[in-house]
Design a protein around this motif. Structure first.
Motif, PDB file in Angstrom:
ATOM      1  N   UNK A 238       0.642  -1.281  -0.163  1.00 36.18           N
ATOM      2  CA  UNK A 238      -0.093  -0.104   0.035  1.00 36.18           C
ATOM      3  C   UNK A 238       0.872   1.290  -0.024  1.00 36.18           C
ATOM      4  N   UNK A 239       2.085   1.128  -0.115  1.00 36.23           N
ATOM      5  CA  UNK A 239       3.085   2.388  -0.108  1.00 36.23           C
ATOM      6  C   UNK A 239       2.833   3.208  -1.043  1.00 36.23           C
ATOM      7  N   UNK A 240       2.718   4.686  -0.859  1.00 39.23           N
ATOM      8  CA  UNK A 240       2.387   5.649  -2.041  1.00 39.23           C
ATOM      9  C   UNK A 240       3.452   6.511  -1.895  1.00 39.23           C
ATOM     10  N   UNK A 241       4.504   6.598  -1.180  1.00 43.09           N
ATOM     11  CA  UNK A 241       5.566   7.419  -0.971  1.00 43.09           C
ATOM     12  C   UNK A 241       6.955   7.015  -1.957  1.00 43.09           C
ATOM     13  N   UNK A 242       7.072   7.848  -2.944  1.00 43.49           N
ATOM     14  CA  UNK A 242       8.037   7.420  -3.888  1.00 43.49           C
ATOM     15  C   UNK A 242       9.509   7.252  -3.111  1.00 43.49           C
ATOM     16  N   UNK A 243       9.715   8.266  -2.121  1.00 40.30           N
ATOM     17  CA  UNK A 243      11.078   7.915  -1.315  1.00 40.30           C
ATOM     18  C   UNK A 243      10.980   6.625  -0.647  1.00 40.30           C
ATOM     19  N   UNK A 244      10.003   6.190   0.127  1.00 39.54           N
ATOM     20  CA  UNK A 244       9.853   4.793   0.729  1.00 39.54           C
ATOM     21  C   UNK A 244      10.163   3.713  -0.249  1.00 39.54           C
ATOM     22  N   UNK A 245       9.419   3.944  -1.384  1.00 37.52           N
ATOM     23  CA  UNK A 245       9.461   2.855  -2.304  1.00 37.52           C
ATOM     24  C   UNK A 245      10.777   2.532  -2.658  1.00 37.52           C
ATOM     25  N   UNK A 246      11.508   3.569  -3.042  1.00 39.02           N
ATOM     26  CA  UNK A 246      12.964   3.411  -3.540  1.00 39.02           C
ATOM     27  C   UNK A 246      13.798   3.150  -2.545  1.00 39.02           C
ATOM     28  N   UNK A 247      13.833   3.475  -1.377  1.00 41.86           N
ATOM     29  CA  UNK A 247      14.570   3.160  -0.321  1.00 41.86           C
ATOM     30  C   UNK A 247      14.343   1.331   0.177  1.00 41.86           C
ATOM     31  N   UNK A 248      12.902   1.064   0.127  1.00 41.17           N
ATOM     32  CA  UNK A 248      12.676  -0.357   0.442  1.00 41.17           C
ATOM     33  C   UNK A 248      13.095  -1.292  -0.700  1.00 41.17           C
ATOM     34  N   UNK A 249      12.936  -0.799  -1.886  1.00 43.46           N
ATOM     35  CA  UNK A 249      13.574  -1.575  -3.049  1.00 43.46           C
ATOM     36  C   UNK A 249      14.985  -1.981  -2.998  1.00 43.46           C
ATOM     37  N   UNK A 250      15.895  -1.017  -2.375  1.00 43.11           N
ATOM     38  CA  UNK A 250      17.221  -0.997  -2.172  1.00 43.11           C
ATOM     39  C   UNK A 250      17.438  -2.114  -1.021  1.00 43.11           C
ATOM     40  N   UNK A 251      16.662  -1.896  -0.063  1.00 43.54           N
ATOM     41  CA  UNK A 251      16.862  -2.984   1.017  1.00 43.54           C
ATOM     42  C   UNK A 251      16.486  -4.234   0.608  1.00 43.54           C
ATOM     43  N   UNK A 252      15.388  -4.446  -0.287  1.00 45.00           N
ATOM     44  CA  UNK A 252      14.873  -5.872  -0.921  1.00 45.00           C
ATOM     45  C   UNK A 252      16.084  -6.549  -1.634  1.00 45.00           C
ATOM     46  N   UNK A 253      16.692  -5.531  -2.552  1.00 41.73           N
ATOM     47  CA  UNK A 253      17.781  -6.123  -3.110  1.00 41.73           C
ATOM     48  C   UNK A 253      18.958  -6.612  -2.421  1.00 41.73           C
ATOM     49  N   UNK A 254      19.134  -5.987  -1.490  1.00 44.95           N
ATOM     50  CA  UNK A 254      20.455  -6.529  -0.604  1.00 44.95           C
ATOM     51  C   UNK A 254      20.078  -7.671   0.299  1.00 44.95           C
ATOM     52  N   UNK A 255      19.022  -7.510   0.869  1.00 45.81           N
ATOM     53  CA  UNK A 255      18.362  -8.712   1.393  1.00 45.81           C
ATOM     54  C   UNK A 255      18.449  -9.937   0.692  1.00 45.81           C
TER      55      UNK A 255
END
Length: 287
Positions: A238-255
C-alpha cells in the motif's frame, strides 16, 4: 518472539553491528547514554498518575534518542525492546503522537550499536532480532491513511476551522510517511553494511556473491532471524511514498542476496506486491 543467534553470528557481528563507546565524556557534556534510567521512563508511561501524559512520554523517548544519537548501547537492547513494544502498542491504539518518537528510534537504529565492553555482543546480541521485529511491526499502524482514517484523526477537533483540520490531517499523513521512510532506511542500512570482501569470509577462489548467498553477513542473519518480511510486504503493497518505495527496493535487493532471506521474501508475497506498486505508482493503473 524468542530468537537464538549462533555463536559465530554474535562474534562476527562485532564489526558490523557495534562500535566502541568513548572512554570518557568531555567536561560539561549532556547526559551520557549510560545515565539513561529506563525503569523511570517505563514508570512514567505506565503509572496510573502519568499514563495519560502522552506529550511527556514522547518527550522522554525522544530525549533517549537524542542522548544516544551516535547509536544505542548494546546493553540497553532488552529495555529498548520492552519500551518499543509498549510505544507501538500505544501507536496501534490511535495515539499517533508517538509516531515522531518511533521515527527517532528508527533513525538512531540505522547506526551501529555501541559496545561498552568486548563481551557486549555475546551478552546482549540475542535481543537484536526482537528489536528489529518490534520496530518493523509499527509499519502496519502507519499505512497511507484512507479518507475515513484521516477524518478520524480530526474527529475530536470540534469547533476547529476547516484550515486547522486540513493541517492536522496533513500532519498525520506526513508523520506516517516519515515513519515508513525511517524504518525503510534502517532496513536498508542494516542490509547494505558488510557486503564487501573485507567483511565476508571467502574460501579460496569463492566469488563474493556466492559467499553472501551461502552465509550472509551478521546483519543479514539478524534480519532473517527477525522474520519481518510479512510485515514489510503488507506495508509495501500500500506504499505511496516515492522515497519509501525507492529505499525499500534497495533494502529488498540487498536482503535477497542471502538465500534464506530470499526465500522469506518470496514466501511473503513481496515480489507480487512489487509488481502491484510499480503498476500503481509508475503506470498509474491498478489493473
Amino acid at each position: 518472539m524468542s530468537s537464538t543467534m549462533r555463536t559465530e553470528d554474535l562474534t562476527l557481528a562485532s564489526s558490523s553491528l557495534m562500535k566502541e563507546q568513548p572512554s570518557a565524556m568531555p567536561t560539561g557534556a549532556a547526559m551520557a547514554p549510560d545515565d539513561i534510567n529506563f525503569p523511570a521512563v517505563m514508570e512514567l508511561m505506565t503509572s496510573k498518575y502519568t499514563e495519560e501524559l502522552v506529550d511527556r512520554h514522547v518527550g522522554a523517548i525522544r530525549k533517549i534518542c537524542k542522548t544516544c544519537s551516535n547509536g544505542f548501547l548494546l546493553k540497553h537492547l532488552e529495555p529498548m525492546v520492552v519500551l518499543l513494544r509498549l510505544v507501538v502498542k500505544r501507536l496501534s491504539s490511535g495515539l499517533y503522537a508517538f509516531a515522531p518518537a518511533v521515527c527517532d528510534i528508527a533513525h538512531v537504529a540505522s547506526q551501529p550499536f555501541v559496545s561498552c565492553k568486548a563481551s557486549d555482543m555475546i551478552k546482549y546480541g540475542h535481543h537484536l532480532p526482537d528489536f528489529i521485529q518490534a520496530l518493523v511491526s509499527a509499519l502496519r499502524h502507519v499505512l497511507p491513511p484512507t479518507e475515513e482514517q484521516a477524518a478520524a484523526v480530526v474527529s475530536g477537533m470540534e469547533g476547529a476551522t476547516p484550515e486547522a483540520k486540513r493541517a492536522a490531517m496533513e500532519e498525520h499523513r506526513t508523520n506516517c510517511e516519515r515513519l515508513r521512510i525511517e524504518v525503510a532506511h534502517m532496513l536498508a542500512c542494516w542490509s547494505r553494511f558488510g557486503l564487501d570482501e573485507d567483511c565476508v569470509e571467502l574460501r579460496p577462489h569463492q566469488p563474493l556473491i556466492q559467499a553472501i548467498a551461502d552465509a550472509g553477513t551478521p546483519n543479514l542473519r539478524v534480519l532473517w532471524q527477525s522474520e519481518v518480511m510479512d510485515a514489510l510486504a503488507t506495508s509495501f503493497r500500500s506504499e505511496d511514498s516515492p522515497e519509501a518505495i525507492v529505499i525499500t527496493l534497495g533494502a529488498i535487493r540487498d536482503m535477497s542476496l542471502y538465500r534464506p532471506l530470499a526465500r522469506q521474501i518470496t514466501h511473503s508475497g513481496l515480489i507480487s506486491n512489487l509488481v502491484h506498486v510499480i503498476r500503481v505508482n509508475l503506470l498509474g493503473s491498478d489493473v
